[in-house]
Motif scaffolding. Structure first.
Motif, mmCIF file in Angstrom:
data_model
loop_
_atom_site.group_PDB
_atom_site.id
_atom_site.type_symbol
_atom_site.label_atom_id
_atom_site.label_comp_id
_atom_site.label_asym_id
_atom_site.label_seq_id
_atom_site.Cartn_x
_atom_site.Cartn_y
_atom_site.Cartn_z
ATOM 1 N N LEU A 5 3.090 -0.461 -71.092
ATOM 2 C CA LEU A 5 2.711 0.803 -70.451
ATOM 3 C C LEU A 5 2.717 0.633 -68.933
ATOM 4 C CD1 LEU A 5 1.435 3.719 -70.559
ATOM 5 C CD2 LEU A 5 -0.797 2.565 -70.579
ATOM 6 N N HIS A 6 3.730 1.242 -68.301
ATOM 7 C CA HIS A 6 3.732 1.214 -66.835
ATOM 8 C C HIS A 6 2.524 2.016 -66.345
ATOM 9 C CE1 HIS A 6 4.798 3.293 -62.998
ATOM 10 N NE2 HIS A 6 4.928 2.028 -62.643
ATOM 11 N N MET A 7 1.740 1.418 -65.437
ATOM 12 C CA MET A 7 0.534 2.090 -64.914
ATOM 13 C C MET A 7 0.792 2.483 -63.465
ATOM 14 S SD MET A 7 -2.090 -0.879 -66.102
ATOM 15 C CE MET A 7 -3.656 -0.088 -65.758
ATOM 16 N N CYS A 8 0.796 3.787 -63.191
ATOM 17 C CA CYS A 8 0.973 4.176 -61.788
ATOM 18 C C CYS A 8 -0.324 3.966 -61.023
ATOM 19 C CB CYS A 8 1.479 5.618 -61.681
ATOM 20 S SG CYS A 8 0.340 6.843 -62.325
ATOM 21 N N CYS A 9 -1.448 3.989 -61.736
ATOM 22 C CA CYS A 9 -2.757 3.716 -61.129
ATOM 23 C C CYS A 9 -3.793 3.644 -62.255
ATOM 24 C CB CYS A 9 -3.140 4.825 -60.135
ATOM 25 S SG CYS A 9 -3.330 6.444 -60.906
ATOM 26 N N GLY A 10 -5.035 3.312 -61.899
ATOM 27 C CA GLY A 10 -6.097 3.221 -62.904
ATOM 28 C C GLY A 10 -6.458 4.578 -63.512
ATOM 29 N N PRO A 11 -6.795 5.587 -62.669
ATOM 30 C CA PRO A 11 -7.230 6.868 -63.235
ATOM 31 C C PRO A 11 -6.200 7.501 -64.177
ATOM 32 C CG PRO A 11 -7.784 6.779 -60.918
ATOM 33 C CD PRO A 11 -6.975 5.551 -61.200
ATOM 34 N N CYS A 12 -4.914 7.409 -63.818
ATOM 35 C CA CYS A 12 -3.880 8.015 -64.674
ATOM 36 C C CYS A 12 -3.677 7.232 -65.974
ATOM 37 C CB CYS A 12 -2.550 8.140 -63.931
ATOM 38 S SG CYS A 12 -2.554 9.458 -62.719
ATOM 39 N N SER A 13 -4.256 6.049 -66.073
ATOM 40 C CA SER A 13 -4.102 5.254 -67.296
ATOM 41 C C SER A 13 -5.153 5.628 -68.343
ATOM 42 C CB SER A 13 -4.233 3.757 -66.981
ATOM 43 O OG SER A 13 -3.316 3.391 -65.977
ATOM 44 N N CYS A 14 -6.233 6.273 -67.910
ATOM 45 C CA CYS A 14 -7.383 6.505 -68.806
ATOM 46 C C CYS A 14 -7.003 7.261 -70.078
ATOM 47 C CB CYS A 14 -8.467 7.291 -68.069
ATOM 48 S SG CYS A 14 -9.207 6.358 -66.737
ATOM 49 N N TYR A 15 -6.395 8.415 -69.916
ATOM 50 C CA TYR A 15 -6.077 9.212 -71.106
ATOM 51 C C TYR A 15 -4.958 8.577 -71.942
ATOM 52 C CZ TYR A 15 -4.746 12.905 -74.229
ATOM 53 O OH TYR A 15 -4.427 13.604 -75.364
ATOM 54 N N PRO A 16 -3.820 8.164 -71.334
ATOM 55 C CA PRO A 16 -2.762 7.564 -72.166
ATOM 56 C C PRO A 16 -3.250 6.369 -72.996
ATOM 57 C CG PRO A 16 -1.875 8.098 -70.020
ATOM 58 C CD PRO A 16 -3.357 8.340 -69.946
ATOM 59 N N LEU A 46 -4.108 -1.155 -56.820
ATOM 60 C CA LEU A 46 -3.880 -2.321 -57.685
ATOM 61 C C LEU A 46 -5.218 -2.845 -58.222
ATOM 62 C CD1 LEU A 46 -2.293 -4.650 -58.940
ATOM 63 C CD2 LEU A 46 -2.188 -5.746 -56.688
ATOM 64 N N LYS A 47 -6.197 -2.968 -57.334
ATOM 65 C CA LYS A 47 -7.528 -3.460 -57.759
ATOM 66 C C LYS A 47 -8.153 -2.507 -58.779
ATOM 67 C CE LYS A 47 -8.850 -6.202 -53.771
ATOM 68 N NZ LYS A 47 -9.067 -5.995 -52.347
ATOM 69 N N THR A 48 -7.949 -1.209 -58.563
ATOM 70 C CA THR A 48 -8.526 -0.222 -59.494
ATOM 71 C C THR A 48 -7.838 -0.299 -60.854
ATOM 72 O OG1 THR A 48 -9.008 1.187 -57.614
ATOM 73 C CG2 THR A 48 -9.116 2.226 -59.767
ATOM 74 N N ALA A 49 -6.520 -0.537 -60.838
ATOM 75 C CA ALA A 49 -5.794 -0.677 -62.115
ATOM 76 C C ALA A 49 -6.317 -1.909 -62.865
ATOM 77 C CB ALA A 49 -4.293 -0.805 -61.855
ATOM 78 N N ARG A 50 -6.552 -2.989 -62.138
ATOM 79 C CA ARG A 50 -7.111 -4.200 -62.772
ATOM 80 C C ARG A 50 -8.530 -3.947 -63.290
ATOM 81 N NH1 ARG A 50 -5.231 -8.256 -57.958
ATOM 82 N NH2 ARG A 50 -3.149 -8.758 -58.693
ATOM 83 N N GLU A 51 -9.292 -3.229 -62.480
ATOM 84 C CA GLU A 51 -10.678 -2.912 -62.875
ATOM 85 C C GLU A 51 -10.676 -2.087 -64.171
ATOM 86 O OE1 GLU A 51 -12.674 -0.575 -59.844
ATOM 87 O OE2 GLU A 51 -14.233 0.033 -61.268
ATOM 88 N N PHE A 52 -9.777 -1.113 -64.224
ATOM 89 C CA PHE A 52 -9.680 -0.280 -65.424
ATOM 90 C C PHE A 52 -9.320 -1.134 -66.641
ATOM 91 C CE2 PHE A 52 -6.693 1.767 -68.341
ATOM 92 C CZ PHE A 52 -7.562 2.673 -68.943
ATOM 93 N N ALA A 53 -8.285 -1.977 -66.473
ATOM 94 C CA ALA A 53 -7.832 -2.815 -67.595
ATOM 95 C C ALA A 53 -8.974 -3.705 -68.100
ATOM 96 C CB ALA A 53 -6.634 -3.653 -67.169
#
Ligand code: SF4
Length: 205
Positions: A5-16, A46-53
């Motif tokens: 799953l390509h993540m453009c950012c953390g918030p946009c990853s939440c629902y998918p 990038l840090k937010t995407a990692r935080e989300f993951a």
């Protein structure tokens, strides 16, 4: 299904991520976004995407090279044609995702870009389909846009940083420049007027 799953950012990853898990798919994230500027913004996303993951316990890969100059070279060349910059931006990110998915042995790939109500959905879909064929890896298509508000709610519950503009320095200017906003408003008004006039002529002829 083994899905990248390509993540453009953390918030946009939440629902998918939530939706894919409901469908029995455990995605692996991939952050590759040379379109985000300036450096502090890219680093924050990038840090937010990692935080989300980490918060949702999802495995994730990331490309931590900041590529401002390379992006600018491509963007300025692409601006010669209408919509060229965004087309280049989708192409670069989706091609890299398809290539990486094939290289790492994933069955399929998709992107959180298909969650955004602001991106050019059909153009991205065609682009992803093209690279799926080219790299011999399936493109898992799903329109995540119906979950737009739910995704925002989840990102707020998780207290993720939410960015105020698309990504590149051009979009930052478009977001904050009063002159650009004014010009756009004027152009939209002119288009509306032309459309009404055309309709009027159609009625009267
Ligand atoms: S506006 Fe968004 S999609 Fe278009 S080039 Fe900039 S970052 Fe990419």
């Amino acid at each position: 299904m083994n899905l990248l799953l390509h993540m453009c950012c953390g918030p946009c990853s939440c629902y998918p991520v939530k939706k894919l898990r409901q469908e029995g798919i455990e995605p692996v994230g991939y952050f590759f976004n040379p379109n985000i500027h300036p450096y502090k913004e890219w680093d924050m996303r990038l840090k937010t995407a990692r935080e989300f993951a980490a918060k949702v316990d999802m495995k994730m890969y990331d490309d931590d090279n900041y590529r401002l100059r390379d992006f600018l070279r491509r963007a300025l060349a692409a601006e010669a044609v209408e919509n060229g910059r965004c087309r280049m931006c989708y192409t670069w990110r989706l091609e890299e995702t398809a290539r990486f998915a094939a290289e790492q042995g994933f069955d399929a790939f998709t992107s959180t870009l298909f969650y955004s109500i602001y991106q050019q959905h059909e153009l991205m879909k065609e682009t992803a389909e093209h690279f799926a064929k080219l790299y011999g890896v399936e493109f898992y298509y799903e329109d995540f846009r119906p979950g737009w508000q739910e995704g925002i709610d989840i990102s707020q519950e998780l207290e993720l940083y939410r960015q105020p503009y698309c990504g590149c320095i051009f979009s930052e200017e478009e977001r904050y420049s009063r002159a650009i906003r004014k010009a756009r408003k004027k152009a939209n008004k002119a288009k509306k007027r032309a459309r009404l006039e055309a309709e009027q002529m159609g009625i009267n002829s």
